[in-house]
Motif scaffolding. Structure first.
Motif, PDB file in Angstrom:
ATOM      1  N   TYR A 115      21.695  36.356  86.493  1.00 30.39           N
ATOM      2  CA  TYR A 115      22.333  37.256  87.343  1.00 30.39           C
ATOM      3  C   TYR A 115      21.619  38.159  88.118  1.00 30.39           C
ATOM      4  O   TYR A 115      20.268  38.480  87.737  1.00 30.39           O
ATOM      5  N   LEU A 116      22.232  38.276  89.332  1.00 25.84           N
ATOM      6  CA  LEU A 116      21.212  39.475  90.385  1.00 25.84           C
ATOM      7  C   LEU A 116      22.415  40.597  90.588  1.00 25.84           C
ATOM      8  O   LEU A 116      23.260  40.435  91.178  1.00 25.84           O
ATOM      9  N   GLU A 117      21.661  41.561  90.229  1.00 29.40           N
ATOM     10  CA  GLU A 117      22.414  42.933  90.314  1.00 29.40           C
ATOM     11  C   GLU A 117      21.935  43.553  91.655  1.00 29.40           C
ATOM     12  O   GLU A 117      20.688  43.751  91.782  1.00 29.40           O
ATOM     13  N   THR A 147      11.068  35.797  97.733  1.00 26.69           N
ATOM     14  CA  THR A 147      10.100  35.870  96.454  1.00 26.69           C
ATOM     15  C   THR A 147      10.727  34.449  95.836  1.00 26.69           C
ATOM     16  O   THR A 147      11.489  33.962  96.150  1.00 26.69           O
ATOM     17  N   THR A 148      10.214  34.379  94.642  1.00 26.49           N
ATOM     18  CA  THR A 148      10.414  33.475  93.880  1.00 26.49           C
ATOM     19  C   THR A 148      10.520  33.886  92.049  1.00 26.49           C
ATOM     20  O   THR A 148       9.956  34.901  92.033  1.00 26.49           O
ATOM     21  N   ARG A 194      18.097  43.517  90.782  1.00 26.14           N
ATOM     22  CA  ARG A 194      17.600  43.656  89.547  1.00 26.14           C
ATOM     23  C   ARG A 194      17.956  42.231  88.839  1.00 26.14           C
ATOM     24  O   ARG A 194      19.147  41.691  88.869  1.00 26.14           O
ATOM     25  N   LEU A 195      17.118  41.275  88.447  1.00 25.97           N
ATOM     26  CA  LEU A 195      17.345  39.971  88.113  1.00 25.97           C
ATOM     27  C   LEU A 195      17.324  39.931  86.745  1.00 25.97           C
ATOM     28  O   LEU A 195      16.486  40.553  85.965  1.00 25.97           O
ATOM     29  N   TRP A 229      12.970  40.903  86.579  1.00 26.40           N
ATOM     30  CA  TRP A 229      12.173  41.928  87.479  1.00 26.40           C
ATOM     31  C   TRP A 229      13.265  42.686  88.445  1.00 26.40           C
ATOM     32  O   TRP A 229      14.344  42.452  88.319  1.00 26.40           O
ATOM     33  N   GLU A 230      12.557  43.836  88.866  1.00 24.61           N
ATOM     34  CA  GLU A 230      13.189  44.647  89.773  1.00 24.61           C
ATOM     35  C   GLU A 230      12.584  45.140  91.013  1.00 24.61           C
ATOM     36  O   GLU A 230      11.556  44.954  91.106  1.00 24.61           O
TER      37      GLU A 230
END
Length: 305
Positions: free
Chosen positions: A52-54, A160-161, A120-121, A141-142
């Protein structure tokens, strides 16, 4: 026998049929061949992770792609917004995943100095463990957008990756989809518009094929691990138009391409939502039915992604 060898044999068979005077391709046969990749899918492992990506944004619009597949966009008239976007539908196999972000001004020609956006991943260990909040969660990561408003930028782009591990590998687009960038864009737009018009007509006339939808939705369900009950409910919702909802005409749209020009769709210019949408004037509600399609590289037929 590998999927690539099977694909090659099927392609030879299709070409042989054409050579023998069969000038019309059996669409259902070709479409079933594609969706058979998802039928009774055998996962590569017992793990069921979810990514999920916040996203938290303020005073700006944005568009986010994962692996050149549309993930989320924000063009609503709210100054602040927070959402958690599911990513599994954009992850086709394990390995390095690409994330692309565009930040755009919500008012005027330049991004405001007060604009901000944070990502936020997150990864959940087990999407089937509902009782325990999908297992352990981990922030991978954030990232926070730098203050760019003072530079008077009309757009801010970030790439990014990240690494992801999933128990499936979907090769359908690589096996079957045409690179639409090699074709005349006006011709592609004309064909895509025709497919959208047919889709709209099937909605209005209540003639959408339930089995067709189930076969194609199985691809998405491979990625998000639901049960058959949820699959049936999802299809029912697609086939049912809520009382008061009025299907809107196809207008003020633009074509968009995804997955390296192998997927096409039409979106509204106003908010980048699907060009197939409904309006309920009495409740002041809108709903959208996304529709992504690709062109078979051998038969030239269009198929639902």
């Amino acid at each position: 026998m590998s999927s690539k060898i099977i694909f090659s044999l099927c392609s030879i068979l299709l070409l042989a049929l054409v050579a023998n005077g069969q000038d019309k391709v059996n669409f259902e046969q070709v479409d079933t061949e594609i969706t058979d990749h998802y039928k009774d899918y055998e996962y590569l492992s017992k793990k069921r992770p979810g990514y999920y990506l916040e996203v938290n944004n303020q005073n700006c619009y944005y568009e986010i792609d994962i692996n050149n597949l549309s993930c989320g966009e924000f063009y609503d008239p709210y100054p602040m917004y927070s959402v958690r976007l599911p990513l599994n539908l954009n992850i086709l196999k394990s390995g390095q995943q690409k994330l692309s972000l565009k930040v755009l001004p919500d008012v005027g020609d330049f991004i405001k100095e007060s604009a901000s956006l944070q990502l936020r991943l997150m990864r959940y260990d087990d999407m089937l463990d509902i009782e325990n909040e999908f297992g352990k969660s981990k922030v991978i990561w954030e990232w926070k957008m730098p203050n760019v408003g003072e530079h008077k930028l009309p757009i801010f782009i970030f790439h990014t990756t990240f690494e992801a591990k999933v128990p499936y590998e979907l090769e359908t687009l690589d096996l079957y989809a045409t690179d639409l960038s090699e074709l005349d864009e006006k011709v592609v737009l004309k064909e895509v518009l025709k497919e959208f018009q047919l889709k709209q007509k099937s909605i209005v006339n209540n003639t959408q094929d339930r089995d067709y939808l189930i076969r194609h939705l199985n691809r998405a369900f491979v990625q998000i691990y639901p049960d058959n009950e949820l699959l049936a409910k999802t299809v029912d919702d697609m086939l049912t138009i809520e009382k008061g909802m009025e299907l809107q005409p196809l207008e003020n749209y633009e074509i968009r391409f995804y997955y390296n020009y192998k997927i096409a769709t039409l979106v509204r210019k106003e908010n980048k939502q699907s060009a197939i949408w409904f309006n309920n004037p009495s409740k002041k509600e809108k709903s959208y039915q996304p529709y992504y399609i690709f062109k078979h590289k051998e038969t030239g037929t269009w198929h639902m992604w």
